[in-house]
Design a protein around this motif. Structure first.
Motif, PDB file in Angstrom:
ATOM      1  N   LEU A   2       0.859  -1.177   0.000  1.00 28.23           N
ATOM      2  CA  LEU A   2       0.000   0.000   0.000  1.00 28.23           C
ATOM      3  C   LEU A   2       0.901   1.234   0.000  1.00 28.23           C
ATOM      4  CD1 LEU A   2      -2.658  -0.939   2.730  1.00 28.23           C
ATOM      5  CD2 LEU A   2      -3.046  -0.859   0.266  1.00 28.23           C
ATOM      6  N   ASP A   3       0.349   2.341  -0.421  1.00 28.76           N
ATOM      7  CA  ASP A   3       1.103   3.591  -0.400  1.00 28.76           C
ATOM      8  C   ASP A   3       0.635   4.529   0.705  1.00 28.76           C
ATOM      9  OD1 ASP A   3       2.613   2.919  -2.818  1.00 28.76           O
ATOM     10  OD2 ASP A   3       0.666   3.107  -3.809  1.00 28.76           O
ATOM     11  N   GLY A   4      -0.477   4.179   1.339  1.00 25.48           N
ATOM     12  CA  GLY A   4      -0.975   4.952   2.461  1.00 25.48           C
ATOM     13  C   GLY A   4      -2.089   4.196   3.153  1.00 25.48           C
ATOM     14  N   TYR A   5      -2.285   4.525   4.430  1.00 32.28           N
ATOM     15  CA  TYR A   5      -3.387   3.951   5.211  1.00 32.28           C
ATOM     16  C   TYR A   5      -3.870   5.019   6.174  1.00 32.28           C
ATOM     17  CZ  TYR A   5      -5.849   1.547   8.927  1.00 32.28           C
ATOM     18  OH  TYR A   5      -6.797   1.197   9.862  1.00 32.28           O
ATOM     19  N   MET A   6      -5.201   5.161   6.299  1.00 32.66           N
ATOM     20  CA  MET A   6      -5.779   6.204   7.132  1.00 32.66           C
ATOM     21  C   MET A   6      -6.873   5.643   8.018  1.00 32.66           C
ATOM     22  SD  MET A   6      -8.377   8.487   7.880  1.00 32.66           S
ATOM     23  CE  MET A   6      -9.522   7.932   6.638  1.00 32.66           C
ATOM     24  N   SER A   7      -6.933   6.158   9.241  1.00 32.81           N
ATOM     25  CA  SER A   7      -8.042   5.853  10.144  1.00 32.81           C
ATOM     26  C   SER A   7      -8.345   7.106  10.967  1.00 32.81           C
ATOM     27  CB  SER A   7      -7.696   4.698  11.087  1.00 32.81           C
ATOM     28  OG  SER A   7      -8.741   4.484  12.023  1.00 32.81           O
ATOM     29  N   LEU A   8      -9.590   7.279  11.337  1.00 32.46           N
ATOM     30  CA  LEU A   8      -9.977   8.413  12.182  1.00 32.46           C
ATOM     31  C   LEU A   8      -9.933   8.091  13.664  1.00 32.46           C
ATOM     32  CD1 LEU A   8     -12.919  10.069  10.207  1.00 32.46           C
ATOM     33  CD2 LEU A   8     -10.535  10.808  10.397  1.00 32.46           C
ATOM     34  N   ARG A   9      -9.676   6.832  13.998  1.00 32.38           N
ATOM     35  CA  ARG A   9      -9.617   6.493  15.422  1.00 32.38           C
ATOM     36  C   ARG A   9      -8.791   5.224  15.635  1.00 32.38           C
ATOM     37  NH1 ARG A   9     -14.500   5.772  16.141  1.00 32.38           N
ATOM     38  NH2 ARG A   9     -14.590   3.504  16.366  1.00 32.38           N
ATOM     39  N   LEU A  10      -7.563   5.409  16.136  1.00 29.87           N
ATOM     40  CA  LEU A  10      -6.728   4.279  16.501  1.00 29.87           C
ATOM     41  C   LEU A  10      -6.161   4.502  17.897  1.00 29.87           C
ATOM     42  CD1 LEU A  10      -4.580   3.364  13.348  1.00 29.87           C
ATOM     43  CD2 LEU A  10      -6.710   2.309  14.137  1.00 29.87           C
ATOM     44  N   SER A  11      -5.929   3.414  18.600  1.00 25.44           N
ATOM     45  CA  SER A  11      -5.289   3.445  19.909  1.00 25.44           C
ATOM     46  C   SER A  11      -3.818   3.055  19.763  1.00 25.44           C
ATOM     47  CB  SER A  11      -5.999   2.480  20.864  1.00 25.44           C
ATOM     48  OG  SER A  11      -7.338   2.891  21.085  1.00 25.44           O
ATOM     49  N   PRO A  12      -2.987   3.348  20.762  1.00 24.30           N
ATOM     50  CA  PRO A  12      -1.550   3.069  20.638  1.00 24.30           C
ATOM     51  C   PRO A  12      -1.223   1.640  20.229  1.00 24.30           C
ATOM     52  CG  PRO A  12      -1.948   4.443  22.552  1.00 24.30           C
ATOM     53  CD  PRO A  12      -3.298   4.063  22.026  1.00 24.30           C
ATOM     54  N   TRP A  13      -1.948   0.649  20.769  1.00 26.41           N
ATOM     55  CA  TRP A  13      -1.644  -0.739  20.415  1.00 26.41           C
ATOM     56  C   TRP A  13      -1.974  -1.068  18.965  1.00 26.41           C
ATOM     57  CZ3 TRP A  13      -4.523   0.433  24.886  1.00 26.41           C
ATOM     58  CH2 TRP A  13      -5.896   0.612  24.660  1.00 26.41           C
ATOM     59  N   ASP A  14      -2.772  -0.235  18.315  1.00 24.94           N
ATOM     60  CA  ASP A  14      -3.090  -0.457  16.903  1.00 24.94           C
ATOM     61  C   ASP A  14      -1.919  -0.106  15.992  1.00 24.94           C
ATOM     62  OD1 ASP A  14      -5.844  -1.247  17.247  1.00 24.94           O
ATOM     63  OD2 ASP A  14      -6.332   0.853  17.649  1.00 24.94           O
ATOM     64  N   PHE A  15      -1.105   0.881  16.409  1.00 25.19           N
ATOM     65  CA  PHE A  15      -0.076   1.377  15.491  1.00 25.19           C
ATOM     66  C   PHE A  15       1.333   1.385  16.061  1.00 25.19           C
ATOM     67  CE2 PHE A  15      -1.863   5.219  17.567  1.00 25.19           C
ATOM     68  CZ  PHE A  15      -0.714   5.805  18.072  1.00 25.19           C
ATOM     69  N   ALA A  16       1.523   1.035  17.328  1.00 24.37           N
ATOM     70  CA  ALA A  16       2.840   1.165  17.956  1.00 24.37           C
ATOM     71  C   ALA A  16       3.915   0.372  17.222  1.00 24.37           C
ATOM     72  CB  ALA A  16       2.771   0.727  19.418  1.00 24.37           C
ATOM     73  N   ALA A  17       3.635  -0.880  16.919  1.00 25.97           N
ATOM     74  CA  ALA A  17       4.632  -1.710  16.227  1.00 25.97           C
ATOM     75  C   ALA A  17       4.886  -1.199  14.821  1.00 25.97           C
ATOM     76  CB  ALA A  17       4.163  -3.161  16.190  1.00 25.97           C
ATOM     77  N   ALA A  18       3.813  -0.934  14.090  1.00 28.48           N
ATOM     78  CA  ALA A  18       3.950  -0.512  12.697  1.00 28.48           C
ATOM     79  C   ALA A  18       4.670   0.821  12.573  1.00 28.48           C
ATOM     80  CB  ALA A  18       2.576  -0.437  12.047  1.00 28.48           C
ATOM     81  N   LYS A  19       4.538   1.682  13.557  1.00 27.50           N
ATOM     82  CA  LYS A  19       5.201   2.987  13.496  1.00 27.50           C
ATOM     83  C   LYS A  19       6.718   2.820  13.357  1.00 27.50           C
ATOM     84  CE  LYS A  19       5.170   7.489  15.867  1.00 27.50           C
ATOM     85  NZ  LYS A  19       6.619   7.694  16.111  1.00 27.50           N
ATOM     86  N   VAL A  20       7.277   1.830  14.022  1.00 27.63           N
ATOM     87  CA  VAL A  20       8.713   1.580  13.914  1.00 27.63           C
ATOM     88  C   VAL A  20       9.058   1.109  12.501  1.00 27.63           C
ATOM     89  CG1 VAL A  20      10.700   0.400  14.925  1.00 27.63           C
ATOM     90  CG2 VAL A  20       8.714   0.929  16.361  1.00 27.63           C
ATOM     91  N   LEU A  21       8.239   0.217  11.945  1.00 28.93           N
ATOM     92  CA  LEU A  21       8.436  -0.244  10.571  1.00 28.93           C
ATOM     93  C   LEU A  21       8.398   0.925   9.592  1.00 28.93           C
ATOM     94  CD1 LEU A  21       5.948  -3.241  10.719  1.00 28.93           C
ATOM     95  CD2 LEU A  21       8.414  -3.486  10.515  1.00 28.93           C
ATOM     96  N   LEU A  22       7.416   1.790   9.781  1.00 29.85           N
ATOM     97  CA  LEU A  22       7.242   2.927   8.884  1.00 29.85           C
ATOM     98  C   LEU A  22       8.435   3.869   8.946  1.00 29.85           C
ATOM     99  CD1 LEU A  22       3.504   3.467   9.754  1.00 29.85           C
ATOM    100  CD2 LEU A  22       4.341   2.892   7.465  1.00 29.85           C
ATOM    101  N   GLU A  23       8.895   4.156  10.141  1.00 30.01           N
ATOM    102  CA  GLU A  23      10.032   5.059  10.295  1.00 30.01           C
ATOM    103  C   GLU A  23      11.284   4.489   9.645  1.00 30.01           C
ATOM    104  OE1 GLU A  23      10.023   5.523  14.519  1.00 30.01           O
ATOM    105  OE2 GLU A  23       8.521   7.132  14.487  1.00 30.01           O
TER     106      GLU A  23
END
Length: 267
Positions: A207-228
């Motif tokens: 994917l080239d982007g992903y968007m959500s209007l409501r996420l909690s830290p456990w939803d994105f914490a791991a992926a944030k490291v991958l993205l960075e």
């Protein structure tokens, strides 16, 4: 514990072993009957297996790292604080609705943070047996193969992860108009039903982007490291920095796609 004293690569390997144990149990419980409840949103499901797997992971972490903090989706956890304490942020089954109804497109997600900075990210797709892992400063990997830095993608060729419900009832009218413009302008829109997986797909180039209007830290914490580690942006939908302490809006994208997305949303 000081950051320089922690071997983050070794901690990642230990975390992978915990995830493997959890995943083995998940595969076993797929054949068992599920007790299903809902959260505040009637469509946000939780099963007794989510709770069981989180307790299994929590017990493992506390056995080997008793001074670490644990934050998990399914209750019985600490709060997130941007301090010196090493913090594990876990989602035992991200994509529970998929787990219940499809038996695919769900994952185990583990992010390990200190002082608000992500040092380890692990997203494991249980059914496809795909490992997305990253250690801060050492790159991101899929099944042991290093992921390259993401290159720019023309917005009209972009593939976005996007929940269609944001178009019909779960956003204000100004946002809906912006979303409609974005959906019209990109090449295609997909929805896999797991924020962690869809974010990992951005890092991996699916994917080239992903968007959500409501996420909690456990939803994105791991992926944030991958993205960075793959040069992607991870921000709120107003373009401001995202915090690991709070629930928030969320945009993960290749930088130029993020900029184009935000400009259309804010125009």
């Amino acid at each position: 514990m000081e950051t320089q004293q922690m071997n983050w690569s070794a901690l990642k390997d230990e975390a992978v072993s915990f995830v493997k144990t959890a995943a083995t149990r998940i595969v076993d419980v797929e054949r068992e009957s599920l007790h299903i409840d809902t959260k505040e949103d009637a469509d946000d499901l939780v099963t007794d297996k989510d709770i069981e797997i989180q307790r299994l992971m929590t017990d493992q972490i506390r056995k080997f790292y008793p001074t670490h903090r644990i934050v998990g989706e399914e209750g019985d956890h600490d709060d997130v604080h941007n301090d010196d304490t090493i913090t594990w942020i876990i989602d035992p089954i991200d994509g529970t609705t998929n787990f219940v109804h499809q038996s695919m497109n769900y994952c185990v997600s583990v992010g390990i943070y200190q002082r608000g900075i992500g040092y380890v990210g692990i997203v494991y797709d249980v059914k496809s047996e795909e490992w997305f892992t990253a250690v801060r400063g050492l790159g991101a990997y899929m099944n042991g193969k290093r992921l390259p830095k993401r290159a720019s993608v023309p917005f009209e060729q972009a593939i976005l992860g996007f929940n269609a419900r944001w178009l019909v009832g779960k956003a204000d009218e100004s946002l809906k108009q912006g979303f409609q413009t974005i959906v019209r302008d990109v090449r295609a829109v997909r929805s896999y039903g797991s924020a962690a997986l869809e974010s990992a797909y951005v890092a991996a180039g699916r994917l080239d982007g992903y968007m959500s209007l409501r996420l909690s830290p456990w939803d994105f914490a791991a992926a944030k490291v991958l993205l960075e580690e793959t040069g992607c942006e991870c921000v709120k939908v107003d373009g401001s920095p995202i915090s690991i302490e709070d629930q928030s809006t969320y945009l993960a994208a290749v930088p130029n796609v993020s900029q184009e997305f935000l400009s259309r949303l804010q125009s």
